[in-house]
Design a protein around this motif. Structure first.
Motif, PDB file in Angstrom:
ATOM      1  N   PRO A   1     -43.181 -35.212   0.945  1.00  0.00           N
ATOM      2  CA  PRO A   1     -42.595 -34.003   0.362  1.00  0.00           C
ATOM      3  C   PRO A   1     -43.231 -32.700   0.827  1.00  0.00           C
ATOM      4  O   PRO A   1     -42.524 -31.708   1.034  1.00  0.00           O
ATOM      5  N   ILE A   2     -44.546 -32.678   1.020  1.00  0.00           N
ATOM      6  CA  ILE A   2     -45.185 -31.435   1.452  1.00  0.00           C
ATOM      7  C   ILE A   2     -44.783 -31.094   2.882  1.00  0.00           C
ATOM      8  O   ILE A   2     -44.491 -29.931   3.204  1.00  0.00           O
ATOM      9  N   GLU A   3     -44.743 -32.097   3.734  1.00  0.00           N
ATOM     10  CA  GLU A   3     -44.294 -31.867   5.111  1.00  0.00           C
ATOM     11  C   GLU A   3     -42.866 -31.324   5.114  1.00  0.00           C
ATOM     12  O   GLU A   3     -42.536 -30.399   5.871  1.00  0.00           O
ATOM     13  N   PHE A   4     -42.005 -31.900   4.270  1.00  0.00           N
ATOM     14  CA  PHE A   4     -40.637 -31.395   4.187  1.00  0.00           C
ATOM     15  C   PHE A   4     -40.607 -29.946   3.723  1.00  0.00           C
ATOM     16  O   PHE A   4     -39.884 -29.112   4.290  1.00  0.00           O
ATOM     17  N   LEU A   5     -41.365 -29.608   2.692  1.00  0.00           N
ATOM     18  CA  LEU A   5     -41.315 -28.253   2.142  1.00  0.00           C
ATOM     19  C   LEU A   5     -41.810 -27.218   3.155  1.00  0.00           C
ATOM     20  O   LEU A   5     -41.303 -26.087   3.195  1.00  0.00           O
ATOM     21  N   LYS A   6     -42.755 -27.593   3.995  1.00  0.00           N
ATOM     22  CA  LYS A   6     -43.172 -26.701   5.087  1.00  0.00           C
ATOM     23  C   LYS A   6     -42.029 -26.508   6.077  1.00  0.00           C
ATOM     24  O   LYS A   6     -41.791 -25.398   6.563  1.00  0.00           O
ATOM     25  N   GLU A   7     -41.309 -27.587   6.365  1.00  0.00           N
ATOM     26  CA  GLU A   7     -40.178 -27.506   7.280  1.00  0.00           C
ATOM     27  C   GLU A   7     -39.059 -26.667   6.671  1.00  0.00           C
ATOM     28  O   GLU A   7     -38.408 -25.863   7.366  1.00  0.00           O
ATOM     29  N   ALA A   8     -38.820 -26.812   5.382  1.00  0.00           N
ATOM     30  CA  ALA A   8     -37.796 -26.005   4.713  1.00  0.00           C
ATOM     31  C   ALA A   8     -38.144 -24.524   4.790  1.00  0.00           C
ATOM     32  O   ALA A   8     -37.266 -23.678   5.023  1.00  0.00           O
ATOM     33  N   SER A   9     -39.423 -24.183   4.603  1.00  0.00           N
ATOM     34  CA  SER A   9     -39.831 -22.778   4.685  1.00  0.00           C
ATOM     35  C   SER A   9     -39.598 -22.222   6.091  1.00  0.00           C
ATOM     36  O   SER A   9     -39.292 -21.042   6.256  1.00  0.00           O
ATOM     37  N   ARG A  10     -39.726 -23.069   7.097  1.00  0.00           N
ATOM     38  CA  ARG A  10     -39.527 -22.622   8.480  1.00  0.00           C
ATOM     39  C   ARG A  10     -38.092 -22.151   8.727  1.00  0.00           C
ATOM     40  O   ARG A  10     -37.871 -21.138   9.423  1.00  0.00           O
ATOM     41  N   VAL A  11     -37.110 -22.860   8.182  1.00  0.00           N
ATOM     42  CA  VAL A  11     -35.713 -22.530   8.475  1.00  0.00           C
ATOM     43  C   VAL A  11     -35.135 -21.512   7.494  1.00  0.00           C
ATOM     44  O   VAL A  11     -33.970 -21.121   7.635  1.00  0.00           O
ATOM     45  N   LEU A  12     -35.927 -21.073   6.522  1.00  0.00           N
ATOM     46  CA  LEU A  12     -35.493 -20.037   5.592  1.00  0.00           C
ATOM     47  C   LEU A  12     -35.856 -18.648   6.111  1.00  0.00           C
ATOM     48  O   LEU A  12     -36.931 -18.446   6.681  1.00  0.00           O
ATOM     49  N   LYS A  13     -34.967 -17.698   5.866  1.00  0.00           N
ATOM     50  CA  LYS A  13     -35.277 -16.301   6.148  1.00  0.00           C
ATOM     51  C   LYS A  13     -36.292 -15.788   5.123  1.00  0.00           C
ATOM     52  O   LYS A  13     -36.362 -16.309   4.004  1.00  0.00           O
ATOM     53  N   PRO A  14     -37.086 -14.767   5.467  1.00  0.00           N
ATOM     54  CA  PRO A  14     -37.932 -14.146   4.442  1.00  0.00           C
ATOM     55  C   PRO A  14     -37.089 -13.689   3.253  1.00  0.00           C
ATOM     56  O   PRO A  14     -36.042 -13.068   3.425  1.00  0.00           O
ATOM     57  N   GLY A  15     -37.527 -14.039   2.073  1.00  0.00           N
ATOM     58  CA  GLY A  15     -36.752 -13.751   0.876  1.00  0.00           C
ATOM     59  C   GLY A  15     -35.723 -14.811   0.550  1.00  0.00           C
ATOM     60  O   GLY A  15     -35.118 -14.785  -0.529  1.00  0.00           O
ATOM     61  N   GLY A  16     -35.496 -15.764   1.465  1.00  0.00           N
ATOM     62  CA  GLY A  16     -34.561 -16.853   1.213  1.00  0.00           C
ATOM     63  C   GLY A  16     -35.104 -17.817   0.173  1.00  0.00           C
ATOM     64  O   GLY A  16     -36.314 -17.900  -0.045  1.00  0.00           O
ATOM     65  N   ARG A  17     -34.211 -18.560  -0.442  1.00  0.00           N
ATOM     66  CA  ARG A  17     -34.630 -19.435  -1.538  1.00  0.00           C
ATOM     67  C   ARG A  17     -34.236 -20.899  -1.313  1.00  0.00           C
ATOM     68  O   ARG A  17     -33.182 -21.186  -0.741  1.00  0.00           O
ATOM     69  N   LEU A  18     -35.105 -21.760  -1.764  1.00  0.00           N
ATOM     70  CA  LEU A  18     -34.842 -23.198  -1.855  1.00  0.00           C
ATOM     71  C   LEU A  18     -34.644 -23.510  -3.327  1.00  0.00           C
ATOM     72  O   LEU A  18     -35.557 -23.324  -4.144  1.00  0.00           O
ATOM     73  N   ALA A  19     -33.446 -23.963  -3.687  1.00  0.00           N
ATOM     74  CA  ALA A  19     -33.113 -24.264  -5.081  1.00  0.00           C
ATOM     75  C   ALA A  19     -32.804 -25.748  -5.198  1.00  0.00           C
ATOM     76  O   ALA A  19     -31.985 -26.281  -4.433  1.00  0.00           O
ATOM     77  N   MET A  20     -33.465 -26.412  -6.128  1.00  0.00           N
ATOM     78  CA  MET A  20     -33.260 -27.857  -6.269  1.00  0.00           C
ATOM     79  C   MET A  20     -33.207 -28.266  -7.734  1.00  0.00           C
ATOM     80  O   MET A  20     -33.814 -27.615  -8.594  1.00  0.00           O
TER      81      MET A  20
END
Length: 249
Positions: A104-123
């Motif tokens: 999960p931590i590796e995934f969350l780092k990858e998710a942050s990479r493809v998000l724009k600054p200010g973008g959100r991950l909602a789950m």
């Protein structure tokens, strides 16, 4: 097609069959998806772990990804290695996905990479509240291991079943202030913006993706409205789901 691939595809087909037969679960999940989309706002949206691509019934232009192919899935990809450019998305949504991920931590780092600054991950994920944990332990087919360390380094298992899970992972990562601080230290590009607790009555009565349901479709909206009026302190004790909103720094 290998026998293993055929088995995975059969599980997806059964999942889709339940979706088509149970109006209550469709209404519940459509509400979940609307919430997630609202938390992300406008812009390009990525849905990770789309399964059978239910999100398309709420917003057709969302990019649907999953590790398994199925009609409606736009891109087959491992969530730990997303095939997108840096900052490609304004938002990422996930529904019952994080607790299935091997790292999960590796995934969350990858998710942050493809998000724009200010973008959100909602789950939206299972919540191990005092009430819900008893239900998940006794009646849900997916395991709950509260002793697991979601921050631990894990060697990739290429034979791992994509449906393997630990429903405790989201709670272990986000339910306490100490856990959230540890998460933000491990993934400094993301900040926890909101944790909410929901699904006190409607979801367990629906039976989820089991063939049975105790929830008539006509009851879904009134029960959800009732749940929304319950104080947050009580929801934290009784809820079956948690909403987690993370923001890219």
């Amino acid at each position: 097609m290998t026998s293993n691939s055929a088995g995975l595809n059969q599980r997806q087909a059964l999942h889709r069959d339940v979706w088509q037969k149970k109006a209550a679960i469709r209404l519940l999940y459509q509400e979940f998806h609307r919430q997630l989309l609202a938390d992300c706002g406008e812009g390009n949206i990525l849905d990770i772990g789309s399964g059978t691509a239910h999100i398309k019934e709420v917003r057709s232009d969302v990019i649907s990804t999953d590790i398994l192919a199925f009609p409606g899935i736009d891109i087959v990809a491992d969530a730990h290695r997303l095939p997108f450019a840096h900052g490609a998305f304004s938002g990422i949504i996930m529904l019952d996905v994080l607790h299935h991920l091997e790292r999960p931590i590796e995934f969350l780092k990858e998710a942050s990479r493809v998000l724009k600054p200010g973008g959100r991950l909602a789950m939206i994920e299972p919540a191990m509240t005092p009430l819900a944990r008893r239900f998940y332990d006794r009646f849900h087919e997916e395991p709950v291991d509260m002793a697991a360390d979601p921050f631990a380094m894990v060697t990739t298992d290429h034979k791992r079943d994509p449906f393997d899970a630990n429903q405790a992972i989201p709670t272990l990562l986000f339910s306490t202030e100490q856990a959230r601080k540890r998460f933000e230290h491990a993934v400094p590009a993301l900040r926890v913006r909101r944790i909410d607790w929901q699904s006190l009555v409607a979801y367990p009565l629906s039976g989820g993706f089991q063939p049975w349901s105790l929830l008539p479709a006509s009851w879904v909206k009134p029960i959800l409205a009732f749940e929304g009026q319950i104080p947050a302190a009580l929801r934290k004790l009784l809820a079956f789901r948690m909403t987690v909103i993370l923001e890219r720094q």
